[in-house]
Design a protein around this motif. Structure first.
Motif, PDB file in Angstrom:
ATOM      1  N   ASP A 100       1.124  -1.557  -0.240  1.00 44.97           N
ATOM      2  CA  ASP A 100      -0.302   0.220   0.399  1.00 44.97           C
ATOM      3  C   ASP A 100       0.948   0.683   0.023  1.00 44.97           C
ATOM      4  OD1 ASP A 100      -2.777  -1.418  -0.222  1.00 44.97           O
ATOM      5  OD2 ASP A 100      -2.752  -1.114   2.151  1.00 44.97           O
ATOM      6  N   ILE A 101       1.750   0.897   0.553  1.00 46.48           N
ATOM      7  CA  ILE A 101       2.661   2.715   1.000  1.00 46.48           C
ATOM      8  C   ILE A 101       3.585   2.312  -0.233  1.00 46.48           C
ATOM      9  CG2 ILE A 101       4.520   2.697   2.105  1.00 46.48           C
ATOM     10  CD1 ILE A 101       2.387   3.394   3.523  1.00 46.48           C
ATOM     11  N   TYR A 105       1.579   6.742  -6.091  1.00 43.60           N
ATOM     12  CA  TYR A 105       0.571   7.582  -5.920  1.00 43.60           C
ATOM     13  C   TYR A 105       0.763   9.545  -6.669  1.00 43.60           C
ATOM     14  CZ  TYR A 105      -2.293   4.631  -3.768  1.00 43.60           C
ATOM     15  OH  TYR A 105      -3.495   4.023  -3.015  1.00 43.60           O
ATOM     16  N   GLY A 106       2.123  10.216  -7.141  1.00 38.23           N
ATOM     17  CA  GLY A 106       2.357  10.555  -7.391  1.00 38.23           C
ATOM     18  C   GLY A 106       3.510  11.032  -6.097  1.00 38.23           C
ATOM     19  N   CYS A 107       3.744  12.764  -6.182  1.00 39.90           N
ATOM     20  CA  CYS A 107       4.462  13.100  -4.821  1.00 39.90           C
ATOM     21  C   CYS A 107       3.232  13.534  -3.853  1.00 39.90           C
ATOM     22  CB  CYS A 107       4.766  14.621  -5.434  1.00 39.90           C
ATOM     23  SG  CYS A 107       6.194  15.003  -4.497  1.00 39.90           S
ATOM     24  N   VAL A 108       2.304  12.611  -3.368  1.00 39.73           N
ATOM     25  CA  VAL A 108       1.943  12.364  -2.048  1.00 39.73           C
ATOM     26  C   VAL A 108       1.701  13.516  -0.847  1.00 39.73           C
ATOM     27  CG1 VAL A 108      -0.726  11.804  -3.339  1.00 39.73           C
ATOM     28  CG2 VAL A 108       0.942  10.652  -1.436  1.00 39.73           C
ATOM     29  N   GLU A 109       1.488  13.948  -0.311  1.00 36.45           N
ATOM     30  CA  GLU A 109       2.247  14.431   1.614  1.00 36.45           C
ATOM     31  C   GLU A 109       2.277  13.320   2.431  1.00 36.45           C
ATOM     32  OE1 GLU A 109       1.421  18.671   2.435  1.00 36.45           O
ATOM     33  OE2 GLU A 109       3.599  19.395   0.873  1.00 36.45           O
ATOM     34  N   SER A 110       1.157  12.616   2.464  1.00 33.86           N
ATOM     35  CA  SER A 110       0.118  11.588   3.317  1.00 33.86           C
ATOM     36  C   SER A 110      -0.115  10.604   2.975  1.00 33.86           C
ATOM     37  CB  SER A 110      -0.113  11.932   4.259  1.00 33.86           C
ATOM     38  OG  SER A 110      -1.563  12.214   3.501  1.00 33.86           O
ATOM     39  N   LYS A 111       0.408   9.269   4.075  1.00 37.23           N
ATOM     40  CA  LYS A 111      -0.828   7.814   3.417  1.00 37.23           C
ATOM     41  C   LYS A 111      -1.282   7.799   4.721  1.00 37.23           C
ATOM     42  CE  LYS A 111       2.335   7.075  -0.173  1.00 37.23           C
ATOM     43  NZ  LYS A 111       2.140   5.611  -1.222  1.00 37.23           N
ATOM     44  N   THR A 112      -2.510   6.455   4.383  1.00 38.57           N
ATOM     45  CA  THR A 112      -2.722   6.037   5.524  1.00 38.57           C
ATOM     46  C   THR A 112      -2.269   4.324   5.544  1.00 38.57           C
ATOM     47  OG1 THR A 112      -4.578   7.168   4.371  1.00 38.57           O
ATOM     48  CG2 THR A 112      -5.074   5.264   6.304  1.00 38.57           C
ATOM     49  N   ILE A 113      -1.338   4.522   6.919  1.00 36.75           N
ATOM     50  CA  ILE A 113      -0.495   3.520   7.043  1.00 36.75           C
ATOM     51  C   ILE A 113      -1.432   2.293   8.699  1.00 36.75           C
ATOM     52  CG2 ILE A 113       1.692   3.024   8.146  1.00 36.75           C
ATOM     53  CD1 ILE A 113       2.916   4.944   7.101  1.00 36.75           C
ATOM     54  N   ILE A 114      -1.073   1.358   8.105  1.00 41.97           N
ATOM     55  CA  ILE A 114      -2.122   0.335   9.586  1.00 41.97           C
ATOM     56  C   ILE A 114      -0.354   0.016   9.486  1.00 41.97           C
ATOM     57  CG2 ILE A 114      -3.248  -2.058   9.738  1.00 41.97           C
ATOM     58  CD1 ILE A 114      -4.888  -1.017   7.413  1.00 41.97           C
ATOM     59  N   ILE A 123      -0.060   9.351   7.782  1.00 42.79           N
ATOM     60  CA  ILE A 123       1.137  10.058   8.079  1.00 42.79           C
ATOM     61  C   ILE A 123       1.432  11.233   7.449  1.00 42.79           C
ATOM     62  CG2 ILE A 123       3.648   9.491   8.507  1.00 42.79           C
ATOM     63  CD1 ILE A 123       2.008   7.508  10.281  1.00 42.79           C
ATOM     64  N   PHE A 124       1.901  12.388   7.387  1.00 42.43           N
ATOM     65  CA  PHE A 124       2.440  13.284   6.538  1.00 42.43           C
ATOM     66  C   PHE A 124       3.967  12.832   6.496  1.00 42.43           C
ATOM     67  CE2 PHE A 124      -1.750  14.801   8.075  1.00 42.43           C
ATOM     68  CZ  PHE A 124      -2.288  15.279   7.045  1.00 42.43           C
ATOM     69  N   SER A 125       4.411  13.499   5.040  1.00 48.44           N
ATOM     70  CA  SER A 125       5.549  13.313   5.179  1.00 48.44           C
ATOM     71  C   SER A 125       6.225  14.478   4.417  1.00 48.44           C
ATOM     72  CB  SER A 125       6.301  11.643   4.895  1.00 48.44           C
ATOM     73  OG  SER A 125       7.654  11.918   4.284  1.00 48.44           O
ATOM     74  N   ALA A 126       7.454  15.202   4.966  1.00 45.54           N
ATOM     75  CA  ALA A 126       8.394  15.927   4.334  1.00 45.54           C
ATOM     76  C   ALA A 126       9.048  15.330   3.112  1.00 45.54           C
ATOM     77  CB  ALA A 126       8.510  16.962   4.990  1.00 45.54           C
ATOM     78  N   PHE A 127       9.058  13.869   3.185  1.00 45.45           N
ATOM     79  CA  PHE A 127       9.435  13.493   1.754  1.00 45.45           C
ATOM     80  C   PHE A 127       8.891  12.597   1.485  1.00 45.45           C
ATOM     81  CE2 PHE A 127      11.499  13.592   6.516  1.00 45.45           C
ATOM     82  CZ  PHE A 127      12.559  14.229   6.243  1.00 45.45           C
ATOM     83  N   PRO A 128       7.722  13.310   0.079  1.00 43.93           N
ATOM     84  CA  PRO A 128       7.146  12.823  -0.453  1.00 43.93           C
ATOM     85  C   PRO A 128       7.601  11.165  -1.871  1.00 43.93           C
ATOM     86  CG  PRO A 128       6.421  14.725  -0.895  1.00 43.93           C
ATOM     87  CD  PRO A 128       7.617  14.777   0.180  1.00 43.93           C
ATOM     88  N   LEU A 129       8.719  11.945  -1.955  1.00 40.26           N
ATOM     89  CA  LEU A 129       9.032  11.124  -3.181  1.00 40.26           C
ATOM     90  C   LEU A 129      10.185  10.114  -2.733  1.00 40.26           C
ATOM     91  CD1 LEU A 129      11.418  14.742  -5.234  1.00 40.26           C
ATOM     92  CD2 LEU A 129       9.354  13.550  -5.362  1.00 40.26           C
ATOM     93  N   PRO A 132       7.535   5.512  -2.936  1.00 45.02           N
ATOM     94  CA  PRO A 132       7.398   4.490  -3.374  1.00 45.02           C
ATOM     95  C   PRO A 132       8.413   3.332  -3.717  1.00 45.02           C
ATOM     96  CG  PRO A 132       6.927   6.244  -5.180  1.00 45.02           C
ATOM     97  CD  PRO A 132       7.397   6.558  -3.933  1.00 45.02           C
ATOM     98  N   ASN A 133       8.933   4.048  -3.030  1.00 46.49           N
ATOM     99  CA  ASN A 133      10.431   2.929  -2.957  1.00 46.49           C
ATOM    100  C   ASN A 133      11.105   3.043  -1.285  1.00 46.49           C
ATOM    101  OD1 ASN A 133      10.944   2.256  -5.435  1.00 46.49           O
ATOM    102  ND2 ASN A 133      11.707   4.549  -5.333  1.00 46.49           N
ATOM    103  N   LEU A 134      10.167   3.357  -0.364  1.00 47.19           N
ATOM    104  CA  LEU A 134      10.187   3.710   1.003  1.00 47.19           C
ATOM    105  C   LEU A 134      10.964   2.224   1.368  1.00 47.19           C
ATOM    106  CD1 LEU A 134       9.203   5.705   3.502  1.00 47.19           C
ATOM    107  CD2 LEU A 134       8.307   3.879   3.876  1.00 47.19           C
ATOM    108  N   PHE A 135      10.969   0.975   0.876  1.00 48.59           N
ATOM    109  CA  PHE A 135      11.987  -0.411   1.425  1.00 48.59           C
ATOM    110  C   PHE A 135      12.693  -0.536   1.407  1.00 48.59           C
ATOM    111  CE2 PHE A 135       7.319  -0.663   2.557  1.00 48.59           C
ATOM    112  CZ  PHE A 135       6.865  -0.079   4.000  1.00 48.59           C
TER     113      PHE A 135
END
Length: 189
Positions: A100-101, A105-114, A123-129, A132-135
């Motif tokens: 899901d993360i 979705y493009g460059c979004v500031e927040s995502k719903t995280i379970i 969760i709002f992020s100042a690192f929206p870029l 897509p590759n968070l992990f």
């Protein structure tokens, strides 16, 4: 390793148990730098010391509410994303459904995280870029993206550091609507 520090922790216990290598010395001292625009400007000309920030830049910073939700901790070569909620602090390793993360979705500031404890947060992020590759980030991939830094730079060599978004820098002279984001790097936090 010989550790020079004003406080004691687990490593001091291990030194007492196994001995100390006098040739390898690590001075544990907290040091901060501020950067304008984390994604493309980690070069020296966009860096400011804590003293320089307090003297010249602090008065022109518009602090952001988003800054408190998502921070990045670098430990060795590992990148740990920290998510601050009213329930506590989670890491990206605590996310239940990773797919899901990573959905683009493009460059979004927040995502719903379970998270693994079934708690759900926006969760709002100042690192929206990075969504897509968070992990898949390690230190070199995170830092070297769009940067022009030398191999002896503290960013590449500090064993631990924390990256925090502070807000936008607005010196009042720009007529643009976009102001550069300001990030704080704390080495050996």
């Amino acid at each position: 390793m010989k550790i020079i520090s004003k406080f004691k922790d687990f490593y001091d216990y291990k030194v007492a148990k196994y001995g100390m290598d006098e040739k390898l010395v690590y001075t544990r001292k907290t040091y901060c730098e501020y950067f304008l625009n984390f994604y493309s400007h980690l070069r020296k000309e966009y860096r400011f010391s804590e003293e320089e920030f307090n003297k010249n830049l602090k008065k022109n910073v518009e602090y952001s509410e988003i800054a408190k939700y998502h921070k990045i901790l670098i430990i060795g070569e590992k990148v740990i994303h920290l998510f601050f909620t009213e329930n506590g602090v989670y890491t990206h390793l605590d996310i239940k459904n990773r797919k899901d993360i990573e959905k683009p979705y493009g460059c979004v500031e927040s995502k719903t995280i379970i998270f693994n404890d079934d708690k759900k947060f926006d969760i709002f992020s100042a690192f929206p870029l990075l969504w897509p590759n968070l992990f898949s980030y390690d230190r070199n991939r995170l830092i070297r993206v769009n940067t022009d830094i030398t191999s002896d730079d503290i960013i590449l060599n500090a064993p631990i550091f924390l990256i925090e978004y502070i807000g936008e820098y607005n010196d009042g002279t720009s007529r643009r609507q976009y102001f550069p984001p300001l990030y704080k790097f704390t080495y050996n936090p």
